[in-house]
Write a protein that holds these residues in place. Structure first.
Motif, PDB file in Angstrom:
ATOM      1  N   CYS A  28      -4.034  -0.131   9.401  1.00  0.00           N
ATOM      2  CA  CYS A  28      -5.245   0.667   9.648  1.00  0.00           C
ATOM      3  C   CYS A  28      -6.512  -0.172   9.752  1.00  0.00           C
ATOM      4  CB  CYS A  28      -5.409   1.707   8.546  1.00  0.00           C
ATOM      5  SG  CYS A  28      -5.536   0.971   6.916  1.00  0.00           S
ATOM      6  N   CYS A  41      -0.060   5.637   3.037  1.00  0.00           N
ATOM      7  CA  CYS A  41       0.565   6.390   4.143  1.00  0.00           C
ATOM      8  C   CYS A  41       1.984   5.892   4.397  1.00  0.00           C
ATOM      9  CB  CYS A  41      -0.308   6.352   5.402  1.00  0.00           C
ATOM     10  SG  CYS A  41      -0.110   4.910   6.451  1.00  0.00           S
ATOM     11  N   ARG A  78       3.464   2.139   4.440  1.00  0.00           N
ATOM     12  CA  ARG A  78       3.681   1.372   3.206  1.00  0.00           C
ATOM     13  C   ARG A  78       3.582  -0.130   3.499  1.00  0.00           C
ATOM     14  NH1 ARG A  78       5.066   4.929  -0.797  1.00  0.00           N
ATOM     15  NH2 ARG A  78       5.952   6.874  -0.094  1.00  0.00           N
ATOM     16  N   CYS A  79       2.471  -0.516   4.095  1.00  0.00           N
ATOM     17  CA  CYS A  79       2.274  -1.912   4.526  1.00  0.00           C
ATOM     18  C   CYS A  79       2.409  -2.882   3.363  1.00  0.00           C
ATOM     19  CB  CYS A  79       0.869  -2.109   5.093  1.00  0.00           C
ATOM     20  SG  CYS A  79       0.490  -1.127   6.530  1.00  0.00           S
ATOM     21  N   ARG A  97      -8.238  -1.639   5.267  1.00  0.00           N
ATOM     22  CA  ARG A  97      -7.763  -1.867   3.897  1.00  0.00           C
ATOM     23  C   ARG A  97      -7.261  -3.309   3.861  1.00  0.00           C
ATOM     24  NH1 ARG A  97      -7.832   3.143   1.688  1.00  0.00           N
ATOM     25  NH2 ARG A  97      -6.487   2.720  -0.081  1.00  0.00           N
ATOM     26  N   GLY A 105      -4.084  -4.116   6.353  1.00  0.00           N
ATOM     27  CA  GLY A 105      -2.975  -3.249   6.747  1.00  0.00           C
ATOM     28  C   GLY A 105      -3.135  -2.815   8.198  1.00  0.00           C
ATOM     29  N   CYS A 122       0.845  -1.196   0.000  1.00  0.00           N
ATOM     30  CA  CYS A 122       0.000   0.000   0.000  1.00  0.00           C
ATOM     31  C   CYS A 122       0.880   1.246   0.000  1.00  0.00           C
ATOM     32  CB  CYS A 122      -0.916  -0.005   1.228  1.00  0.00           C
ATOM     33  SG  CYS A 122      -1.959   1.469   1.344  1.00  0.00           S
TER      34      CYS A 122
HETATM   35  S1  SF4 Z   1      -2.784  -0.262   4.657  1.00  0.00           S
HETATM   36 FE1  SF4 Z   1      -3.425   1.457   5.938  1.00  0.00          FE
HETATM   37  S2  SF4 Z   1      -1.752   1.702   7.443  1.00  0.00           S
HETATM   38 FE2  SF4 Z   1      -0.948   0.435   5.773  1.00  0.00          FE
HETATM   39  S3  SF4 Z   1       0.025   1.890   4.350  1.00  0.00           S
HETATM   40 FE3  SF4 Z   1      -2.093   1.625   3.645  1.00  0.00          FE
HETATM   41  S4  SF4 Z   1      -3.234   3.272   4.623  1.00  0.00           S
HETATM   42 FE4  SF4 Z   1      -1.283   3.084   5.725  1.00  0.00          FE
END
Ligand code: SF4
Length: 327
Positions: free
Chosen positions: A35, A21, A24-25, A38, A33, A18
Motif C-alpha cells: 500500500c 489486510c 499480510r505483507c 506503511r 508494504g 502486517c
Molecule cells: S502493508 Fe499495506 S498492503 Fe501490506 S498488509 Fe499492511 S495494509 Fe495491507
C-alpha cells in the motif's frame, strides 16, 4: 507525520508482518508494504501519512455513494495516498498510485471544519481508508464523541480483527463488491472472500451498508456471475442497496465504457433479487430514485447529486412500513 502502525508482528532481521489486510505483507527494514504508506523503519512499522490529506472537500452524501443515509445531507470528505489493490481501471489513480502534496490536519481540526460546514460528520474516502487505519480510528473516535457521523468508503480489504475494532465507531459504509469471481479479484490484487467477510460483518454490526459494483467491460460483465452476486447479497438481506456503476476507460485499461444495454440488463437482473438498486455514472430514468419495496411509493427523488427526501422517520409516508434508511 507518522504513527506506529497497529496490527503487525516483529520477525527476525528487523522484518515485520502486517496484519491489516489480506496481503499480510512481510516488510524488510527500510521498505514499505504494497500500500506504500506503511513503512518499516528499523524493525518498527509506521503509518506514514497520519493526518496528511491529499484531498478534502464537503460533498453531497449521494456522491459517496450513500443513498440511504441522511439523504440530501453534506459530509466532510478526506483521503490520502496509496492503495492495497492495483485496479488497472482505477478512477482515482492520481492519489492511489503516487504521492501527492498533502495538507496536514488533526482530528480536532477536521471536527471544527465539519461543524463550520454543517456537515453530518466525516467520510474516509477518495483512496482506500483502511490502509491509513490509525488516523481513521483516531478521527472516528473524536467525531463519535462529538455526536457526528463516521462514513467509510472502502474496497473491503481489511482483516477481521481490525475491522471488528473499528466498526463500533462507523455509522455507514459503502463497500465495493468489484466482481464475484476469484479470477477478477486476482486481476486487481484482491481477495473475494475477504470482501465477502467485510460485507457480512459490517451489515451484521448494524452499520448501514451499501454496495457498489463497477461493471468493467470484458472483465466482470458476465450476467451469470452478476446473478450469483445478487443472490448472495439477497441471502444477507434484500434491503442492502446496490449501486451499479458505469465504467469509463482510463489509467491502464482502455476497453470501451460499459454500454447502456449492459447497464439495463444488469439493472433488471438486480431488481429481481434486491429491494434497492441504483445506476450510477449514467442517467437512467428512475434508476436514481428510491421506492418503497412494499407499496411502491416514491421515497427519495434524485437528480445527479441532488436529492429530495420524502421518507420520514425511516418509514414510508404511504404504507408506514419501517425501511432500511437512516433519514
Ligand atoms: S502493508 Fe499495506 S498492503 Fe501490506 S498488509 Fe499492511 S495494509 Fe495491507
Amino acid at each position: 507525520m507518522r504513527r506506529e502502525a497497529r496490527f503487525y508482528e516483529k520477525l527476525e532481521d528487523k522484518k515485520i508482518r502486517c496484519g491489516l489486510c489480506h496481503h499480510r505483507c512481510v516488510v524488510k527494514d527500510g521498505h514499505s508494504g504494497i500500500c506504500k504508506i506503511r513503512v518499516n523503519d528499523g524493525g518498527t512499522f509506521f503509518q506514514n501519512a497520519y493526518g496528511e490529506l491529499s484531498a478534502l472537500a464537503v460533498d453531497p452524501i449521494e456522491k459517496k455513494p450513500l443513498y440511504h443515509f441522511y439523504p440530501s445531507s453534506k459530509i466532510l470528505s478526506i483521503g490520502t495516498n496509496g492503495c492495497n489493490l492495483s485496479c488497472k481501471f482505477c478512477q482515482n489513480w492520481s492519489i492511489s498510485t503516487q504521492e501527492t502534496n498533502r495538507d496536514k490536519a488533526t482530528p480536532f481540526d477536521l471536527l471544527k471544519m465539519a461543524k463550520e460546514q454543517k456537515s453530518i460528520g466525516i467520510a474516509y474516502t477518495y483512496n482506500e481508508p483502511m490502509i491509513w487505519y490509525e488516523f481513521v480510528y483516531d478521527c472516528a473516535k473524536v467525531f463519535k464523541d462529538a455526536g457526528l457521523k463516521n462514513v467509510l468508503v472502502t474496497n473491503g480489504h481489511i482483516n477481521p480483527e481490525p475491522l471488528k475494532e473499528l466498526l463500533p465507531l462507523i455509522d455507514a459504509a459503502n463497500i465495493d463488491l468489484k466482481g464475484f469471481t476469484e479470477e477478477f479479484y486476482k486481476w486487481v490484487g484482491g481477495d473475494l472472500e475477504t470482501v465477502k467477510n467485510t460485507i457480512i460483518t459490517t451489515y451484521e454490526s448494524g452499520t448501514l451498508t451499501e454496495l457498489t459494483n463497477l461493471i468493467v467491460t470484458d472483465k466482470n460483465d458476465n450476467i451469470e456471475d452478476f446473478k450469483n452476486m445478487c443472490e448472495w447479497i439477497a441471502g444477507i438481506s434484500k434491503d442492502i442497496p446496490l449501486h451499479i456503476s458505469r465504467y469509463f476507460p482510463g489509467h491502464e485499461y482502455e476497453a470501451p465504457a460499459t454500454t447502456p444495454e449492459t447497464l439495463d440488463a444488469f439493472y433488471e437482473e438486480a431488481k429481481k433479487h434486491l429491494n434497492y438498486v441504483y445506476v450510477g455514472n449514467f442517467r437512467k430514468e428512475g434508476a436514481e430514485d428510491s421506492y418503497c419495496p412494499h407499496c411502491g411509493e416514491l421515497l427519495v427523488q434524485r437528480s445527479g447529486f441532488l436529492a429530495m427526501k420524502i421518507i420520514r422517520d425511516n418509514r414510508c409516508t404511504r404504507c408506514g412500513k419501517e425501511l432500511y434508511f437512516c433519514s
